[in-house]
Design an enzyme around this catalytic site. Structure first.
Site, mmCIF file in Angstrom:
data_model
loop_
_atom_site.group_PDB
_atom_site.id
_atom_site.type_symbol
_atom_site.label_atom_id
_atom_site.label_comp_id
_atom_site.label_asym_id
_atom_site.label_seq_id
_atom_site.Cartn_x
_atom_site.Cartn_y
_atom_site.Cartn_z
ATOM 1 N N LYS A 1 0.808 -1.272 -0.077
ATOM 2 C CA LYS A 1 0.156 -0.094 0.076
ATOM 3 C C LYS A 1 0.955 1.366 -0.098
ATOM 4 O O LYS A 1 0.531 2.206 -0.522
ATOM 5 C CB LYS A 1 -0.766 -0.009 1.175
ATOM 6 C CG LYS A 1 -2.114 -1.147 1.240
ATOM 7 C CD LYS A 1 -2.846 -0.753 2.587
ATOM 8 C CE LYS A 1 -3.904 -2.167 2.698
ATOM 9 N NZ LYS A 1 -4.389 -1.837 4.276
ATOM 10 N N GLU B 1 7.892 1.993 -5.815
ATOM 11 C CA GLU B 1 8.000 1.814 -4.162
ATOM 12 C C GLU B 1 8.206 3.098 -3.383
ATOM 13 O O GLU B 1 8.647 4.014 -4.174
ATOM 14 C CB GLU B 1 9.174 1.075 -4.110
ATOM 15 C CG GLU B 1 8.875 -0.628 -4.179
ATOM 16 C CD GLU B 1 9.341 -1.587 -3.013
ATOM 17 O OE1 GLU B 1 8.629 -1.428 -2.144
ATOM 18 O OE2 GLU B 1 10.455 -1.749 -3.228
ATOM 19 N N ILE C 1 9.575 2.965 -0.137
ATOM 20 C CA ILE C 1 10.954 3.008 0.500
ATOM 21 C C ILE C 1 11.539 1.654 0.472
ATOM 22 O O ILE C 1 11.036 0.503 0.413
ATOM 23 C CB ILE C 1 10.608 3.100 1.867
ATOM 24 C CG1 ILE C 1 11.647 3.317 2.821
ATOM 25 C CG2 ILE C 1 9.635 1.997 2.574
ATOM 26 C CD1 ILE C 1 11.596 3.941 4.076
ATOM 27 N N ASP D 1 14.275 -0.711 2.211
ATOM 28 C CA ASP D 1 15.068 -0.651 3.562
ATOM 29 C C ASP D 1 16.454 -1.697 3.395
ATOM 30 O O ASP D 1 17.249 -1.242 2.888
ATOM 31 C CB ASP D 1 14.182 -1.143 4.717
ATOM 32 C CG ASP D 1 14.554 -1.318 6.076
ATOM 33 O OD1 ASP D 1 15.959 -0.955 6.088
ATOM 34 O OD2 ASP D 1 14.049 -1.214 7.007
ATOM 35 N N GLY E 1 16.296 -4.252 1.298
ATOM 36 C CA GLY E 1 16.289 -4.293 -0.106
ATOM 37 C C GLY E 1 15.760 -5.591 -0.427
ATOM 38 O O GLY E 1 15.653 -6.430 -1.503
ATOM 39 N N LYS E 2 15.414 -6.534 0.668
ATOM 40 C CA LYS E 2 14.938 -7.878 0.733
ATOM 41 C C LYS E 2 13.557 -7.945 -0.164
ATOM 42 O O LYS E 2 13.384 -8.811 -0.966
ATOM 43 C CB LYS E 2 14.516 -8.348 2.014
ATOM 44 C CG LYS E 2 15.250 -9.587 2.378
ATOM 45 C CD LYS E 2 14.937 -10.208 4.023
ATOM 46 C CE LYS E 2 13.460 -9.681 4.300
ATOM 47 N NZ LYS E 2 13.421 -9.866 5.757
ATOM 48 N N LYS F 1 16.943 3.512 2.591
ATOM 49 C CA LYS F 1 17.343 3.850 3.896
ATOM 50 C C LYS F 1 19.040 3.464 3.601
ATOM 51 O O LYS F 1 19.383 2.437 2.881
ATOM 52 C CB LYS F 1 16.864 2.973 4.990
ATOM 53 C CG LYS F 1 15.687 3.473 5.572
ATOM 54 C CD LYS F 1 15.280 2.830 6.741
ATOM 55 C CE LYS F 1 13.793 2.884 6.733
ATOM 56 N NZ LYS F 1 13.431 2.191 8.130
ATOM 57 N N VAL G 1 10.219 5.778 9.438
ATOM 58 C CA VAL G 1 9.280 7.050 8.995
ATOM 59 C C VAL G 1 8.033 6.595 8.643
ATOM 60 O O VAL G 1 7.736 5.431 8.293
ATOM 61 C CB VAL G 1 10.162 7.821 7.701
ATOM 62 C CG1 VAL G 1 11.339 8.412 8.272
ATOM 63 C CG2 VAL G 1 10.055 7.133 6.633
#
Ligand code: 5GP
Length: 217
Positions: free
Chosen positions: A68, A133, A135, A137, A139-140, A165, A187
């Site tokens: 979302k 996307e 964010i 983080d 990268g997974k 990030k 965030v």
């Protein structure tokens, strides 16, 4: 990826005081600061739209919005590309598709990634795909999504993420288009949530401890 050009927000960036801007009353006490104001997000998005249009020229693309969290950035980015399309001799035809991913509980990443709507991705075969996307983080998530999308044999895959990030062991998958690189902190706002709350906040903000307690599951 060598062509990444983006603003790196430093570790000691304190954000803006909340009373400099406006935000909904129902979140008073729940936030520490405005980390990236809405206007700055919009200005950066305008530039990302130009970069994407310059790179992809007049090809057709399928914009794949990652829900979302990505819906607001995706809508604003697509709108900026539409403005460029109306005002230029070349235009980038876009169709939009959606996939929903879920991996977070409270402010912690969960080991299992749920993917909803992934069955219909056969439309991506032979297409230029732009994944959008909010964010990245570790990268997974992006890595899992990319390997899944590759099985549908698209012609080209590009990734745009508003935020990336700065984390120690980030996987090699980094987006082609990045709005801002931020320190390793949690965030919310601009469709990014904490247990579904704060999506209805226009700025990107950092939560207060009280806020984390209040909406914890
Ligand atoms: P990754 O797999 O890259 O570690 O995590 C990516 C996903 O975790 C994002 O798509 C997003 O849903 C969630 N996430 C990561 N960091 C944050 C954050 O700071 N705030 C929010 N609201 N979600 C985050």
């Amino acid at each position: 990826n060598m062509n990444i050009c983006h603003q790196q927000i430093p570790d000691d960036w304190p954000g803006y005081r909340l009373d400099l801007f406006t935000y909904p009353k129902h979140y008073s006490g729940d936030l520490d600061c405005v980390y990236i104001p809405h206007g700055v997000i919009m200005d950066r998005t305008e530039r990302l739209a130009r970069d994407i249009k310059d790179d992809l020229g007049d090809q057709d693309i399928v914009v794949l919005c990652v829900l979302k969290g990505g819906h607001q950035f995706c809508a604003d980015l697509v709108e900026r590309i539409q403005v460029l399309n109306r005002n230029s001799k070349r235009s980038l035809l876009m169709t939009v598709d959606f996939i929903r991913l879920k991996s977070y509980l409270n402010d912690q990443s969960m080991p299992d990634l749920q993917m909803i709507g992934a069955e219909s991705l056969s439309v991506l075969a032979g297409k230029n795909v732009l994944i959008v996307e909010a964010i990245v983080d570790t990268g997974k998530t992006l890595h899992t999504l990319l390997s899944h999308i590759q099985t549908f044999k698209p012609k080209l895959i590009k990734v745009a993420s508003l935020l990336v990030k700065r984390v120690p062991n980030q996987s090699v998958c980094l987006p082609d288009y990045v709005g801002f690189e931020i320190p390793n902190l949690f965030v919310v706002g601009y469709a990014l949530d904490y247990n579904e709350y704060f999506r209805d906040l226009n700025h990107i903000c950092v939560m207060s401890e009280d806020g984390k307690q209040k909406y914890r599951l």
